[in-house]
Write a protein that holds these residues in place. Structure first.
Motif, PDB file in Angstrom:
ATOM      1  N   PRO A  25       0.814  -1.225   0.000  1.00  0.00           N
ATOM      2  CA  PRO A  25       0.000   0.000   0.000  1.00  0.00           C
ATOM      3  C   PRO A  25       0.846   1.272   0.000  1.00  0.00           C
ATOM      4  O   PRO A  25       0.428   2.288  -0.558  1.00  0.00           O
ATOM      5  CB  PRO A  25      -0.841  -0.123   1.274  1.00  0.00           C
ATOM      6  N   MET A  26       2.035   1.232   0.612  1.00  0.00           N
ATOM      7  CA  MET A  26       2.884   2.414   0.588  1.00  0.00           C
ATOM      8  C   MET A  26       3.362   2.704  -0.836  1.00  0.00           C
ATOM      9  O   MET A  26       3.436   3.864  -1.261  1.00  0.00           O
ATOM     10  CB  MET A  26       4.079   2.252   1.523  1.00  0.00           C
ATOM     11  N   LEU A  32       6.998   5.399 -11.030  1.00  0.00           N
ATOM     12  CA  LEU A  32       7.801   6.045  -9.997  1.00  0.00           C
ATOM     13  C   LEU A  32       9.136   6.434 -10.617  1.00  0.00           C
ATOM     14  O   LEU A  32       9.602   5.788 -11.574  1.00  0.00           O
ATOM     15  CB  LEU A  32       8.034   5.108  -8.803  1.00  0.00           C
ATOM     16  N   VAL A  33       9.757   7.476 -10.058  1.00  0.00           N
ATOM     17  CA  VAL A  33      11.097   7.877 -10.478  1.00  0.00           C
ATOM     18  C   VAL A  33      11.899   8.187  -9.219  1.00  0.00           C
ATOM     19  O   VAL A  33      11.327   8.518  -8.174  1.00  0.00           O
ATOM     20  CB  VAL A  33      11.061   9.121 -11.397  1.00  0.00           C
ATOM     21  N   PRO A  34      13.227   8.042  -9.275  1.00  0.00           N
ATOM     22  CA  PRO A  34      14.038   8.385  -8.101  1.00  0.00           C
ATOM     23  C   PRO A  34      13.837   9.856  -7.730  1.00  0.00           C
ATOM     24  O   PRO A  34      13.832  10.736  -8.598  1.00  0.00           O
ATOM     25  CB  PRO A  34      15.468   8.109  -8.563  1.00  0.00           C
ATOM     26  N   GLY A  40       3.173  11.212  -1.654  1.00  0.00           N
ATOM     27  CA  GLY A  40       4.417  11.552  -0.988  1.00  0.00           C
ATOM     28  C   GLY A  40       5.594  10.788  -1.568  1.00  0.00           C
ATOM     29  O   GLY A  40       5.488  10.117  -2.600  1.00  0.00           O
ATOM     30  N   VAL A  41       6.723  10.892  -0.863  1.00  0.00           N
ATOM     31  CA  VAL A  41       7.961  10.209  -1.263  1.00  0.00           C
ATOM     32  C   VAL A  41       8.125   8.974  -0.399  1.00  0.00           C
ATOM     33  O   VAL A  41       7.958   9.033   0.828  1.00  0.00           O
ATOM     34  CB  VAL A  41       9.187  11.135  -1.090  1.00  0.00           C
ATOM     35  N   ALA A  42       8.445   7.856  -1.005  1.00  0.00           N
ATOM     36  CA  ALA A  42       8.588   6.588  -0.282  1.00  0.00           C
ATOM     37  C   ALA A  42      10.019   6.082  -0.377  1.00  0.00           C
ATOM     38  O   ALA A  42      10.672   6.214  -1.412  1.00  0.00           O
ATOM     39  CB  ALA A  42       7.635   5.536  -0.854  1.00  0.00           C
ATOM     40  N   LEU A  43      10.501   5.504   0.714  1.00  0.00           N
ATOM     41  CA  LEU A  43      11.761   4.755   0.712  1.00  0.00           C
ATOM     42  C   LEU A  43      11.407   3.294   0.496  1.00  0.00           C
ATOM     43  O   LEU A  43      10.828   2.650   1.377  1.00  0.00           O
ATOM     44  CB  LEU A  43      12.493   4.930   2.046  1.00  0.00           C
ATOM     45  N   LEU A  44      11.753   2.770  -0.659  1.00  0.00           N
ATOM     46  CA  LEU A  44      11.362   1.405  -1.014  1.00  0.00           C
ATOM     47  C   LEU A  44      12.586   0.550  -1.288  1.00  0.00           C
ATOM     48  O   LEU A  44      13.589   1.032  -1.837  1.00  0.00           O
ATOM     49  CB  LEU A  44      10.488   1.419  -2.270  1.00  0.00           C
ATOM     50  N   ALA A  65       2.630   6.129  -3.059  1.00  0.00           N
ATOM     51  CA  ALA A  65       3.626   6.923  -3.786  1.00  0.00           C
ATOM     52  C   ALA A  65       3.250   7.062  -5.250  1.00  0.00           C
ATOM     53  O   ALA A  65       3.363   8.147  -5.836  1.00  0.00           O
ATOM     54  CB  ALA A  65       5.005   6.287  -3.631  1.00  0.00           C
ATOM     55  N   VAL A  66       2.796   5.980  -5.866  1.00  0.00           N
ATOM     56  CA  VAL A  66       2.389   6.016  -7.272  1.00  0.00           C
ATOM     57  C   VAL A  66       1.288   7.050  -7.495  1.00  0.00           C
ATOM     58  O   VAL A  66       1.244   7.745  -8.515  1.00  0.00           O
ATOM     59  CB  VAL A  66       1.929   4.619  -7.738  1.00  0.00           C
ATOM     60  N   HIS A  67       0.382   7.184  -6.527  1.00  0.00           N
ATOM     61  CA  HIS A  67      -0.751   8.099  -6.674  1.00  0.00           C
ATOM     62  C   HIS A  67      -0.462   9.492  -6.119  1.00  0.00           C
ATOM     63  O   HIS A  67      -1.376  10.285  -5.898  1.00  0.00           O
ATOM     64  CB  HIS A  67      -1.984   7.499  -6.011  1.00  0.00           C
TER      65      HIS A  67
END
Length: 298
Positions: free
Chosen positions: A227-228, A255-257, A237-241, A232-234
């Protein structure tokens, strides 16, 4: 190990006791077990005689379990469940080649699943049963042969195989970054930073690696990566994945860096197993295969 027979009641005695404890009466237990009420009562009495203590208080026609019976019943239920699971596995695979593995959801779907066909092809006699677990558990209670664990090699009374260190990458949706340009790591401090419960220090370590003194992050909190990732895709916010988890979204451009390369996170992935199962052939085969697959990732 020699087990005193007094403390190894027959399955019929234990099944009758567990049914009475769970249903609340010998009549209900009898209907469930397809026995007479008298037969169930005798089985319970025989168990009490074998153990040398009462398990129920008799109040007219009611059976009231003692506290000792309730505690005993919890262990008996787990034991019967393990026996039933083992019996089903033998029936499904007479060769005994069944591996019961607990996996982390994201690791299982994004990293293990695409590679598992290679193991099954090399070991056609082994059946792998998968179940997800987010937190540590008791191998004795759950009956798994092994588990994929994130963190350190500190699972008690277990063997460990290091798979690889987790590498995290900060990423966001292209539209989100277009609306919130990032020229340096410090710019992320003004953005919502998506967080996951199992990595509470991840953002602090990321900022530290970038040379930024950062306050505690603000942003949504998640219990799983899936879900995180979608958040991020939507554009939330910014996610650490983990890089292996973000790879499909990055490849598809969803997603992009956000800034900087992937960095060594806060732990590693491990295969762990109870010491008593270390030489179990399906586990040994899976462990050897996994060690080969991850050899270049450590």
């Amino acid at each position: 190990m020699t087990r005193p027979r007094r403390f190894l009641p027959s399955v019929s005695l234990l099944t009758a006791f567990e049914a009475v404890l769970r249903t609340g009466s010998t009549a209900a237990a009898a209907r469930e077990l397809d026995l007479t009420q008298g037969a169930v009562s005798r089985l319970v009495q025989n168990l009490e005689s074998q153990l040398g203590r009462p398990l129920f208080l008799r109040d007219r026609r009611r059976l009231i379990p003692t506290e000792a019976a309730r505690a005993y019943g919890r262990d008996v239920t787990r034991a019967l469940d393990l026996i039933a699971r083992a019996s089903m596995e033998v029936a499904a695979n007479p060769g005994g080649g069944v591996l019961s593995l607990a996996i982390l959801p994201a690791f299982g779907t994004r990293w293990l699943a695409p590679r598992l066909a290679g193991f099954l092809s090399a070991h056609p006699g082994i059946t792998v049963n998968l179940a997800t677990r987010l937190k540590r558990f008791s191998f004795a209670a759950e009956g798994f042969d092994a588990a994929i664990h994130f963190g350190r090699d500190d699972w008690r009374d277990a063997g460990h195989l290091h798979l690889f260190q987790e590498r995290l990458i900060a990423c966001a949706a292209p539209a989100f970054l277009a609306a919130h340009p990032v020229a340096g790591a410090a710019d992320l401090l003004d953005l919502p930073l998506l967080q996951i419960e199992t990595r509470p220090t991840a953002w602090a370590r990321w900022f530290q690696a970038q040379g930024v003194d950062a306050p505690p992050p603000r942003g949504m909190l998640f219990d799983q990566f899936a879900p995180m990732t979608q958040a991020a895709v939507h554009g939330l916010g910014v996610a650490l994945l983990p890089d292996f988890l973000a790879e499909p979204e990055l490849a598809e451009g969803r997603l992009v860096p956000a800034f900087g390369p992937a960095f060594g996170g806060v732990g590693s992935y491990w295969l762990v197993w109870p010491e008593a199962r270390a030489t179990y052939p399906p586990l040994a085969a899976f462990r050897d295969w996994l060690a080969g697959v991850t050899a270049g990732l450590r």
